[in-house]
Write a protein that holds these residues in place. Structure first.
Motif, PDB file in Angstrom:
ATOM      1  N   GLU A 354       0.837  -1.200   0.000  1.00  0.00           N
ATOM      2  CA  GLU A 354       0.000   0.000   0.000  1.00  0.00           C
ATOM      3  C   GLU A 354       0.875   1.255   0.000  1.00  0.00           C
ATOM      4  O   GLU A 354       0.602   2.232  -0.718  1.00  0.00           O
ATOM      5  N   LEU A 355       1.944   1.234   0.808  1.00  0.00           N
ATOM      6  CA  LEU A 355       2.875   2.356   0.811  1.00  0.00           C
ATOM      7  C   LEU A 355       3.540   2.507  -0.552  1.00  0.00           C
ATOM      8  O   LEU A 355       3.713   3.628  -1.058  1.00  0.00           O
ATOM      9  N   GLU A 361       2.485   6.665  -7.086  1.00  0.00           N
ATOM     10  CA  GLU A 361       1.649   7.787  -7.500  1.00  0.00           C
ATOM     11  C   GLU A 361       2.342   9.115  -7.215  1.00  0.00           C
ATOM     12  O   GLU A 361       2.241  10.068  -8.002  1.00  0.00           O
ATOM     13  N   GLN A 362       3.040   9.193  -6.067  1.00  0.00           N
ATOM     14  CA  GLN A 362       3.770  10.412  -5.721  1.00  0.00           C
ATOM     15  C   GLN A 362       4.853  10.721  -6.748  1.00  0.00           C
ATOM     16  O   GLN A 362       5.001  11.864  -7.189  1.00  0.00           O
ATOM     17  N   ILE A 363       5.617   9.707  -7.135  1.00  0.00           N
ATOM     18  CA  ILE A 363       6.686   9.902  -8.115  1.00  0.00           C
ATOM     19  C   ILE A 363       6.108  10.267  -9.474  1.00  0.00           C
ATOM     20  O   ILE A 363       6.592  11.182 -10.157  1.00  0.00           O
ATOM     21  N   LEU A 364       5.045   9.567  -9.873  1.00  0.00           N
ATOM     22  CA  LEU A 364       4.442   9.788 -11.185  1.00  0.00           C
ATOM     23  C   LEU A 364       3.940  11.216 -11.346  1.00  0.00           C
ATOM     24  O   LEU A 364       3.896  11.749 -12.458  1.00  0.00           O
ATOM     25  N   ALA A 365       3.588  11.867 -10.239  1.00  0.00           N
ATOM     26  CA  ALA A 365       3.032  13.219 -10.289  1.00  0.00           C
ATOM     27  C   ALA A 365       4.098  14.301 -10.425  1.00  0.00           C
ATOM     28  O   ALA A 365       3.762  15.477 -10.559  1.00  0.00           O
ATOM     29  N   SER A 366       5.364  13.926 -10.399  1.00  0.00           N
ATOM     30  CA  SER A 366       6.438  14.926 -10.403  1.00  0.00           C
ATOM     31  C   SER A 366       7.556  14.519 -11.353  1.00  0.00           C
ATOM     32  O   SER A 366       8.155  13.458 -11.202  1.00  0.00           O
ATOM     33  N   ASP A 367       7.869  15.387 -12.328  1.00  0.00           N
ATOM     34  CA  ASP A 367       8.990  15.114 -13.223  1.00  0.00           C
ATOM     35  C   ASP A 367      10.303  15.051 -12.463  1.00  0.00           C
ATOM     36  O   ASP A 367      11.196  14.261 -12.798  1.00  0.00           O
ATOM     37  N   THR A 368      10.428  15.889 -11.431  1.00  0.00           N
ATOM     38  CA  THR A 368      11.652  15.893 -10.633  1.00  0.00           C
ATOM     39  C   THR A 368      11.870  14.553  -9.952  1.00  0.00           C
ATOM     40  O   THR A 368      12.975  13.995  -9.956  1.00  0.00           O
ATOM     41  N   LEU A 369      10.791  14.007  -9.367  1.00  0.00           N
ATOM     42  CA  LEU A 369      10.901  12.710  -8.695  1.00  0.00           C
ATOM     43  C   LEU A 369      11.125  11.582  -9.695  1.00  0.00           C
ATOM     44  O   LEU A 369      11.841  10.615  -9.396  1.00  0.00           O
ATOM     45  N   ILE A 370      10.540  11.696 -10.871  1.00  0.00           N
ATOM     46  CA  ILE A 370      10.767  10.684 -11.905  1.00  0.00           C
ATOM     47  C   ILE A 370      12.253  10.651 -12.278  1.00  0.00           C
ATOM     48  O   ILE A 370      12.870   9.583 -12.372  1.00  0.00           O
ATOM     49  N   ASN A 371      12.829  11.831 -12.477  1.00  0.00           N
ATOM     50  CA  ASN A 371      14.254  11.894 -12.808  1.00  0.00           C
ATOM     51  C   ASN A 371      15.106  11.327 -11.671  1.00  0.00           C
ATOM     52  O   ASN A 371      16.105  10.633 -11.905  1.00  0.00           O
ATOM     53  N   ALA A 372      14.708  11.624 -10.410  1.00  0.00           N
ATOM     54  CA  ALA A 372      15.449  11.118  -9.263  1.00  0.00           C
ATOM     55  C   ALA A 372      15.348   9.592  -9.191  1.00  0.00           C
ATOM     56  O   ALA A 372      16.330   8.902  -8.888  1.00  0.00           O
ATOM     57  N   TYR A 373      14.153   9.053  -9.475  1.00  0.00           N
ATOM     58  CA  TYR A 373      13.972   7.601  -9.463  1.00  0.00           C
ATOM     59  C   TYR A 373      14.881   6.933 -10.490  1.00  0.00           C
ATOM     60  O   TYR A 373      15.578   5.956 -10.199  1.00  0.00           O
ATOM     61  N   ILE A 374      14.877   7.489 -11.718  1.00  0.00           N
ATOM     62  CA  ILE A 374      15.683   6.892 -12.786  1.00  0.00           C
ATOM     63  C   ILE A 374      17.165   6.965 -12.441  1.00  0.00           C
ATOM     64  O   ILE A 374      17.928   6.013 -12.651  1.00  0.00           O
TER      65      ILE A 374
END
Length: 423
Positions: A354-355, A361-374
């Motif tokens: 669940e977390l 969803e949190q990452i998907l909502a932010s381009d910055t977080l997407i780049n950080a994930y990658i």
């Protein structure tokens, strides 16, 4: 709500609208398993959207008793056959017939390589994506990362309102109750029984039962119908379900016209009560297990060998039995602890997933977080030729991240993700 519907609760209790129980359809055993495997994935009390897909895995079928060596072939054949089947229900306006499925995708393990050969250049990316969307395959391609998944099914849009968001007139039973059934007739008659679970009694005409089972003119001789349908189903229900059932045939004139089913949950036999004994006498013959009887025999033999008094003999037996019972109790307590630990672990894993869903969803909502994930989780130098690599080369990092969704849904992938950048 129209006529009938089905849903599966999260604890794999099948909830079926009463009119579906008496509707007419004939499924093979594997087709029945396929329907159950798909329906158990429906969220309770949630209306399904059009084109909602359900993934059928090897594990789904193995849990229902299919041989692991041939399970993939069984799933593929069941999907082919079920595409040709329909269900017919009686309505005030007449009999309503509708198909079960609108489409089936049977996964090709070499699909990704074939797609790369068809679209070898990065410039082909947009055409590739349009082709996947045209056939509603975007999400399915991601699921191919799980080799356990064999097929994807979509229920026909005409039947969607009948399969979800039900609120009344239910029949329910556990999938595990029918997991060992080999007869499709047993499946149908057991569901009919569960519709009248509260009374333990149901009466149905022979004509209505034959309509349910789509027998038509098959088994025209009643003796054949009794032998090959009724007796087979009743014997299997008695042998493989939590219920005992008996039936009685009802005659009108010289013809059998109806059947009465009387059933009740199976209960363990209670030991017969014994006459009152002297409180000072050791009750060594009441409800003994084989192990306890062996212990007593051994202690009696030992007492004989040493010439023990009656009191000494009794003390030897008492002590040995107490040690044995203490060991049994310790074993039971250990099992209870392990069960509690498993339940706690299951709850913990549920919370983790669940977390993870919220984090995705949190990452998907932010381009910055997407780049950080990658940056933290994807090494482009180690990416094999794939749709995901093509998206990466195009700089479409949002689509690259979407392809990672399955890792947030499976614990064995989730534990390898570096999500510290979210803290």
């Amino acid at each position: 709500m129209n006529f009938f519907g089905v849903m599966i609760m999260s604890n794999e209790i099948v909830v079926v609208d009463n009119s579906l129980v008496t509707s007419a359809y004939h499924l093979t055993l594997n087709e029945q398993r396929l329907i159950l495997c798909a329906l158990k994935k429906i969220e309770p009390m949630v209306e399904m959207g059009e084109n909602q897909v359900f993934y059928i895995s090897r594990d789904d079928f193995i849990e229902l008793g299919v041989n692991p060596d041939i399970v993939s072939q069984e799933i593929r054949q069941a999907t082919r056959d079920l595409m040709k089947k329909s269900v017919t229900v009686k309505t005030p306006l007449g009999t309503l017939e509708m198909p079960w499925l609108s489409e089936v995708l049977r996964f090709d393990k070499n699909a990704e390589q074939k797609l790369r050969e068809l679209y070898p250049n990065p410039d082909d990316y947009d055409d590739y994506i349009r082709a996947l969307r045209l056939h509603n395959l975007i999400d399915s391609f991601t699921h191919r990362a799980d080799e356990n998944i064999v097929a994807r099914v979509v229920f026909h849009q005409k039947i969607l309102p009948l399969l979800s968001n039900l609120k009344k007139n239910f029949t329910q039973f556990s999938i595990q109750d029918v997991a060992e059934f080999k007869s499709t007739y047993a499946h149908r008659i057991y569901q009919l029984m569960m519709q009248y679970k509260s009374t333990g009694y149901v009466k149905i005409t022979i004509d209505d039962l034959k309509f349910m089972l789509m027998l038509g003119l098959k088994y025209a001789l009643f003796a054949d119908f009794k032998k090959r349908v009724l007796d087979v189903a009743i014997d299997e229900i008695n042998g493989k379900s939590p219920y005992n059932v008996q039936y009685e045939l009802i005659k009108k004139g010289r013809k059998f016209v109806a059947i009465e089913l009387k059933f009740a949950p199976k209960v363990k036999e209670k030991p017969l009560s014994e006459p009152t004994r002297d409180q000072k006498t050791i009750d060594i013959f009441d409800n003994l297990t084989d192990q306890e009887q062996d212990i007593i025999a051994q202690k009696n033999a030992y007492a004989d060998s040493i010439g023990a008094t009656a009191e000494h003999r009794q003390n030897l037996i008492k002590q040995a039995l107490k040690q044995h019972q203490d060991a049994i109790q310790a074993e039971q307590e250990a099992k209870q602890r392990k069960k509690a630990e498993r339940q706690a672990q299951k709850e913990h894993e549920k919370q983790q997933l669940e977390l993870a869903r919220k984090q995705y969803e949190q990452i998907l909502a932010s381009d910055t977080l997407i780049n950080a994930y990658i940056a933290n989780n994807i090494n482009p130098q180690k990416m094999r030729a794939s749709l995901q690599k093509m998206r990466y080369e195009q700089g479409n990092f949002r689509e690259v991240f979407r392809m990672e969704k399955y890792k947030f849904e499976q614990l064995h992938h989730l534990r390898y993700l570096n999500l510290k950048f979210l803290q």
